[in-house]
Design a protein around this motif. Structure first.
Motif, PDB file in Angstrom:
ATOM      1  N   CYS A 287     -49.893  39.068 -39.743  1.00  0.00           N
ATOM      2  CA  CYS A 287     -49.586  40.522 -40.030  1.00  0.00           C
ATOM      3  C   CYS A 287     -50.762  41.477 -40.175  1.00  0.00           C
ATOM      4  CB  CYS A 287     -48.500  40.647 -41.216  1.00  0.00           C
ATOM      5  SG  CYS A 287     -49.539  40.907 -42.718  1.00  0.00           S
TER       6      CYS A 287
ATOM      7  N   TRP B 297     -51.785  43.960 -41.937  1.00  0.00           N
ATOM      8  CA  TRP B 297     -52.360  44.089 -43.235  1.00  0.00           C
ATOM      9  C   TRP B 297     -52.756  43.249 -43.940  1.00  0.00           C
ATOM     10  CZ3 TRP B 297     -52.621  49.278 -42.656  1.00  0.00           C
ATOM     11  CH2 TRP B 297     -51.743  49.875 -41.635  1.00  0.00           C
TER      12      TRP B 297
ATOM     13  N   CYS C 213     -46.144  43.076 -39.087  1.00  0.00           N
ATOM     14  CA  CYS C 213     -45.510  42.818 -40.204  1.00  0.00           C
ATOM     15  C   CYS C 213     -45.026  41.441 -39.976  1.00  0.00           C
ATOM     16  CB  CYS C 213     -44.646  43.624 -40.901  1.00  0.00           C
ATOM     17  SG  CYS C 213     -43.656  42.718 -42.178  1.00  0.00           S
ATOM     18  N   SER C 214     -45.292  40.516 -40.984  1.00  0.00           N
ATOM     19  CA  SER C 214     -44.445  38.997 -40.483  1.00  0.00           C
ATOM     20  C   SER C 214     -43.159  39.113 -40.194  1.00  0.00           C
ATOM     21  CB  SER C 214     -45.021  38.080 -41.482  1.00  0.00           C
ATOM     22  OG  SER C 214     -44.319  38.513 -42.749  1.00  0.00           O
TER      23      SER C 214
ATOM     24  N   GLY D  38     -48.064  36.008 -43.453  1.00  0.00           N
ATOM     25  CA  GLY D  38     -47.847  37.472 -43.798  1.00  0.00           C
ATOM     26  C   GLY D  38     -48.607  37.711 -45.097  1.00  0.00           C
ATOM     27  N   CYS D  39     -48.289  38.703 -45.809  1.00  0.00           N
ATOM     28  CA  CYS D  39     -48.942  38.943 -47.117  1.00  0.00           C
ATOM     29  C   CYS D  39     -48.025  38.285 -47.990  1.00  0.00           C
ATOM     30  CB  CYS D  39     -48.630  40.520 -47.378  1.00  0.00           C
ATOM     31  SG  CYS D  39     -48.925  41.577 -46.006  1.00  0.00           S
TER      32      CYS D  39
ATOM     33  N   CYS E 191     -46.286  42.687 -49.385  1.00  0.00           N
ATOM     34  CA  CYS E 191     -45.932  43.082 -48.053  1.00  0.00           C
ATOM     35  C   CYS E 191     -46.133  44.730 -47.818  1.00  0.00           C
ATOM     36  CB  CYS E 191     -44.655  42.671 -47.547  1.00  0.00           C
ATOM     37  SG  CYS E 191     -44.237  43.372 -45.940  1.00  0.00           S
ATOM     38  N   HIS E 192     -47.009  45.064 -46.803  1.00  0.00           N
ATOM     39  CA  HIS E 192     -46.987  46.353 -46.613  1.00  0.00           C
ATOM     40  C   HIS E 192     -45.836  46.947 -46.546  1.00  0.00           C
ATOM     41  CE1 HIS E 192     -49.737  49.778 -45.424  1.00  0.00           C
ATOM     42  NE2 HIS E 192     -48.812  50.005 -44.597  1.00  0.00           N
TER      43      HIS E 192
HETATM   44  S1  FES Z   1     -46.178  40.486 -44.272  1.00  0.00           S
HETATM   45 FE1  FES Z   1     -47.973  41.583 -44.003  1.00  0.00          FE
HETATM   46  S2  FES Z   1     -46.888  43.645 -43.837  1.00  0.00           S
HETATM   47 FE2  FES Z   1     -45.244  42.599 -44.031  1.00  0.00          FE
END
Ligand code: FES
Ligand SMILES: Cc1cc2nc3c(=O)[nH]c(=O)nc-3n(C[C@H](O)[C@H](O)[C@H](O)COP(=O)(O)OP(=O)(O)OC[C@H]3O[C@@H](n4cnc5c(N)ncnc54)[C@H](O)[C@@H]3O)c2cc1C
Ligand code: SF4
Ligand code: SF4
Lengths: 323, 154, 589
Positions: free
Chosen positions: B16, B18, B45-46, B69-70, B75-76
């Motif tokens: 992802c 971000w 994003c994931s 991902g985050c 998550c962004h």
């Molecule tokens: S998982 Fe990183 S922006 Fe959604």
């Protein structure tokens, strides 16, 4: 002027597609009148050698139903390809593998082992297995080879058109044949014909809400509301990832769509898309709860790829076992 | 097994934008060593990771797929990573049915500050997939060269 | 209206006005004692006696509680009046000869010595003169009724019920405030001898937070305000001419719609007591840099003077740099501001306590800014000792009388390669700047990322140091990383300019990474509707399709991946693009 020549053939399939052709009712007479039916083993007596004797490209239209399971299926596919100007994969088996294609989730060995040895109804004291060639005093007997995997028609020979459906619905068959008979221009080769461009939802009259699923039900576990989207009620309906064209028959009978019309135009892999959609709308952020909810789907591959295993990205179970 | 024979797995990583991609960037600028086997694709994003892409990667010859991902809650786009988590859980079950070891698909949460974690995950996953061996999916069926019509008896 | 004459001057007053009020309005002096403007007139001390003309002679009345009548003729300075007041004062002097306010009245009425001596004579200068202002204010204004009086005549006495500590007392101090002799005292434990900011709570019910408060207006502290305890008082409401006091005000939660946000939440300071070897919180006279900032402040507790706990100026001060900064165990980064403010401290201490020796213990001296190196050499010339080396520990120096209260700093002087022990009586710890403890929560709230050190992450360290990865969200100051005021101001100004530029432009440029639904393929399954974190996807009932509002869409692609019909295109990251990427990526072995 001689009539255009029509051939129909039945490979690895249940025969429902043949019935579907007859389902066009009195229109079949127009078909018979318009075409010269040169090959249709299910309805009339033809031999393979009759076909072999034809000139290449002499059949104007061939409707081929059934998947490629055995060497005989394959040979016929090649033969009819050579003899036909237009080869149509007719029905789900020929287009994407369909129910026979579910065999790709196991192996040839497992199937033979079950059928000839382990199945409870089998009595086979000598442990006999069918062999492609077998010597008897009268000479050598030969049966077609049972392949390791089921393939779609297009995975064996080039195909001009695809008519999806298990089976293709009579009105759609009528549409296609009438178009051909009236000389309407044909779509570019490779097209899916006899179906829509949208999904089953387009033909489904149920009321749909924003989807948030907390629990999945199998059809017998719940009495579904006949007016509400089945998926909204937790019943796995493949309608959203299935090409329109059938007229949403199953959902009108209060049963979920199982996906026989195959993926809609922009979808590469029907099962994968359904995985994505179903998982996305599960209403939980807790991995354990999500797992519990997902476990309510008994056989995800068999459910979400019921008609499309051979045509899917993975197309069959991986058999080699590496270190 | 000697050096030349050592199996070098091919791994696709969907990162992802971000968190994980930035984390990978950080690993880079921090001069951390991470396995070159991981070939990354940036997504916003994931939650953009469609299982179709994962299966396509396997089909095209990847031996492992990483979805990163985050961290949950970070998550962004608020919840994309939860969707990724749910899809991966279901996809793993399907992979199992297709005879593919589910360890070939890995979901990780890597934040923008976790360059070190990115490098560790890349290395660990590479070793894990190396141990699992090549995926060797059967080639997609292709037409047989010459039809043998004579064999077909009426 | 009522008309009357005082000392020959005619005036008109409203009904209900007392003679005292009327006289004060005409600026005619009348002495008072038990009278207090906040209290109901009581007429107990009779010092306000005046003369009223009656049809057959005159009458002496108390001015404070006698209402004016139509046609009244009043004299305030006749012999009779003076005589009456003198007797009143004389009797008071007989009983309380040393109370200043009584003595002052005696002087006013020309009394030198009372003719009598009371058997209840009390020589204390702060004796209770039984004006009962305290009892009355406690009842009438505060509403607590915590004190009263007992007995009669000369035995009258102000007491609490049963002579015990009163539970009804709200510790407001109003009684002490109105007591004219200082007999009533208000000294709660906490307040004795401590400067206000070292108290746990504010010291008056209504006060300005700090002299630098913005906005600089007083606020009411509910904990201390009498009104919130007894429902009474509200004297502040009466006296405020601007009518600005409002006890009804409560905290309000406001929702304000904005288009851009600047996150400038600053920093916290490293808890110096964690490094137990430096003795903070354990030994006396060890301060953090922030304590010293406060001490150096002209409005601070010591009025800007550097003082030890015992009130004396220090003889030697040790300033320890990098406490918790550049330290593998705590924060690896440099806090950037400490070296310079530590030199500032050294300079100011030299200026305010010229006798004191000052030692700065540093690892590296980071005088990075404009004019900073020059300041460093200036401080060196002022005779400050700088020692390069990390301090190992600070200990109590010893137990002899001479050494009492002194501290010993143990360190390695790396420039001369020796271990040193330096006696000081004050130690200042320059503790690290660290992310605020709520940084995690704030980051979540705004969807900010944080760098490994925990500060908020800027979009790009060189090319975009004020923006963040979210549109319209900016960072500035120590929230983004340790920095001094000039750098903070520069960054904040840049962020403000960026925001203003957007406002001035009137339009927002958006990333083209957006989703779009192809209505030819969408069948309105509504899988995507609930997935969008921005509620950008609406379902059009009449057309049975969903549609993305591209102003709301941020392009995460969640719906693109989820759409089972493949009807959604994610521009910038479309299926076509990603599959092509995959093919390319896996084309080479
Ligand atoms: S998982 Fe990183 S922006 Fe959604
Ligand atoms: C002891 C010491 C001495 C210093 N001396 C100097 C010096 O001499 N010269 C110099 O240039 N620099 C000096 N500095 C550095 C200076 O303090 C900083 O550069 C400056 O304060 C940074 O400003 P800021 O606005 O980023 O953060 P801050 O000054 O910390 O301001 C942040 C503000 O945000 C508020 N806030 C935090 N969270 C929230 C929230 N969730 N909602 C609403 N408000 C919130 C806080 O209450 C605070 O008012 C010194 C620092 C220290 C520790
Ligand atoms: S998920 Fe796809 S098909 Fe379903 S409503 Fe949304 S855009 Fe239309
Ligand atoms: S891409 Fe993301 S933000 Fe845009 S409409 Fe789809 S779910 Fe919403």
């Amino acid at each position: 002027m001689s009539k255009p020549k029509l051939a129909l053939y039945w490979a690895a399939s249940c025969g429902g597609c043949e019935i579907a052709v007859l389902d066009v009712e009195e229109k079949i007479l127009d078909v018979a009148a318009f075409f010269d039916i040169v090959f249709w083993p299910c309805a009339m007596d033809f031999k393979y050698k009759d076909v072999q004797a034809m000139e290449d490209g002499s059949i104007d239209l061939c409707l081929f139903n059934g998947a490629i399971r055995t060497s005989e299926n394959e040979a016929m596919a090649r033969l009819l390809r050579r003899k036909s100007k237009v080869l149509v994969a007719f029905g789900s088996c020929a287009t994407e593998g369909c129910i026979p294609g579910l065999a790709n989730l196991t192996t040839k060995e497992e199937i033979l082992d079950w059928v000839y040895h382990r199945s409870p109804s089998t009595v086979n004291e000598n442990g006999v297995r069918p062999q492609p060639r077998f010597h008897v005093p009268e000479g050598e007997l030969e049966i077609p080879e049972f392949y390791e995997e089921v393939r779609t028609l297009a995975q064996v020979v080039p195909v001009d058109y695809f008519i999806p459906g298990c089976p293709p619905q009579a009105p759609q068959i009528v549409n296609v044949l009438s178009a051909i008979m009236t000389g309407a221009p044909l779509p570019p080769p490779g097209s899916v014909i006899g179906a829509g461009e949208k999904t089953c939802c387009d033909e489904c009259g149920r009321k749909r809400e924003e989807k948030r699923i907390k629990r999945f039900y199998r059809p017998w576990e719940i009495v579904p509301d006949p007016n509400q989207c089945l998926l909204d009620q937790g019943i796995i309906c493949l309608g959203p990832a299935t090409r329109s064209g059938c007229g949403a028959l199953c959902v009108k009978a209060n049963m979920p769509c199982r996906g026989c019309y195959g993926p809609p135009p922009n979808v590469m892999d029907q099962g994968a898309k359904m995985i994505s959609a179903l998982a996305s709308v599960i209403d939980s952020q807790d991995p354990e709860e999500v797992q519990r909810i997902l476990d309510q789907i008994p056989d995800p591959a068999g459910t979400l790829y019921r008609f499309s295993v051979p045509a899917s990205l993975l197309h069959r179970k991986r058999t080699q076992v590496t270190a | 097994m000697n050096q030349q024979q050592r199996f070098e797995p091919r791994i696709v990583g969907f990162l992802c934008n971000w968190c994980s991609y930035t984390g990978a960037d950080l690993a880079g600028v921090s001069r951390m060593k991470s396995a070159p086997n991981l070939r990354t694709i940036r997504v916003m994003c994931s939650g953009r990771v469609d299982p179709t892409l994962v299966l396509r990667a396997f089909q095209l010859g990847a031996d492992g797929v990483l979805v990163a991902g985050c961290h949950p809650g970070d998550c962004h786009y608020q919840e994309g990573n939860y969707k990724a988590m749910r899809r991966v859980l279901l996809l793993k079950r399907v992979l199992r049915e297709f005879g593919i070891d589910e360890r070939r698909l890995r979901l990780e949460w890597i934040s923008a500050s976790e360059g070190e974690k990115f490098a560790r995950v890349a290395n660990e996953f590479t070793e894990q997939v190396r141990a699992l061996g090549p995926l060797q999916l059967e080639e997609a069926p292709a037409a047989v060269a010459e039809p043998q019509l004579e064999e077909v008896r009426a | 209206m009522i008309s009357l004459t005082i000392n020959g001057t005619r005036t008109e007053v409203r009904e209900g006005t007392t003679i005292l009020q009327a006289a004060r309005f005409l600026e005619i002096p009348i002495p008072t004692l038990c009278y207090h403007p906040w209290l109901k007139p009581f007429g107990a001390c009779r010092i306000c006696t005046v003369q009223v003309q009656r049809p057959r002679g005159y009458e002496l009345v108390t001015a404070c509680n006698t209402p004016c009548e139509e046609g009244m003729v009043i004299q305030t300075d006749t012999d009779h009046v003076r005589q009456a007041r003198r007797v009143v004062v004389e009797l008071m002097m007989a009983r309380w000869p040393n109370v200043p306010i009584v003595q002052k009245l005696a002087a006013e009425v020309g009394l030198e010595k009372p003719r009598f001596i009371s058997e209840m004579r009390d020589e204390a200068p702060d004796a209770c003169i039984l004006c009962l202002r305290c009892v009355r204010i406690c009842e009438e204004v505060v509403g607590a009724c915590a004190i009263g009086y007992e007995d009669r005549g000369i035995k009258r006495k102000v007491v609490t019920p049963f002579h015990e500590e009163s539970e009804a007392c709200v510790a407001c101090g109003a009684c002490a405030h109105v007591c004219p002799t200082g007999h009533m005292k208000f000294e709660p434990e906490d307040y004795r001898g401590k400067p206000p900011e070292f108290l746990l709570g504010p010291n008056t019910a209504i006060h300005v937070m700090t002299p630098q408060a913005v906005p600089k207006v007083p606020r009411i502290d509910r904990e201390s305000c009498i009104h919130f305890k007894t429902n009474g008082c509200q004297k502040c409401v009466e006296v405020c001419e601007a009518k600005a006091v409002n006890h009804e005000m409560t905290d309000q939660e406001l929702e304000i719609e904005v288009g851009q946000i600047l996150v400038a939440t600053g920093y916290d300071l490293f808890d110096a007591s964690v490094m137990a070897q430096y003795g903070y919180g354990r030994l006396d006279n060890i301060y953090t840099a922030l304590d010293i900032e406060r001490m150096l402040n002209a409005t601070g507790p010591t009025g800007g003077q550097i003082r030890l706990k015992n009130g004396q100026p220090p003889r030697a001060v040790g300033i320890i740099h990098c406490v918790g900064s550049r330290d593998e165990n705590y924060h690896r980064y440099c806090s950037r501001v400490c070296c310079m403010y530590a030199l500032k401290f050294a300079h100011l201490i030299k200026e305010r306590c010229p006798e004191a020796e000052v030692y700065n213990f540093y690892i590296d001296m980071r005088a990075f800014g404009k004019g900073y190196e020059e300041f460093y050499s200036r401080v060196l010339h002022e005779g400050v000792n700088v020692i390069r080396g990390k301090v190992a520990e600070v200990v109590q120096a010893g137990w002899s009388k001479q050494e009492e209260g002194t501290l010993l700093i143990r360190c390695e002087d790396t420039l001369i390669g020796k271990l040193r022990e330096i006696p000081v009586d004050m130690v200042i710890l320059c503790n690290a700047i660290e992310p605020r403890r709520d940084a995690e929560r704030v980051a979540r709230l705004f969807g900010l990322s944080r760098s490994p050190d925990g500060f908020f992450l800027e979009r790009h360290p060189k090319l975009d140091p004020v923006a963040t990865s979210s549109d319209g969200l900016f960072v500035a100051g120590c929230a983004q990383g340790p920095k001094d005021i000039p750098d903070t101001v520069a960054q904040a100004s840049a962020a403000a300019a960026r925001m203003l530029a957007t406002i001035a432009k009137g339009v927002v440029e958006m990333d083209p990474v957006r989703a779009e639904i192809n209505e030819e393929y969408c069948s309105g399954c509504r899988v995507c509707n609930a997935l969008c974190p921005y509620e950008a996807i609406e379902y059009l009932e009449d057309k049975n399709v969903s549609r993305v509002n591209s102003a709301l869409c941020k392009g995460c692609g969640t719906c693109v991946a989820a759409c089972p019909a493949g009807a959604i295109t994610g521009y910038g990251f479309s299926d076509l693009q990603l599959h092509a990427e995959l093919e390319g990526l896996l084309a080479v072995r």
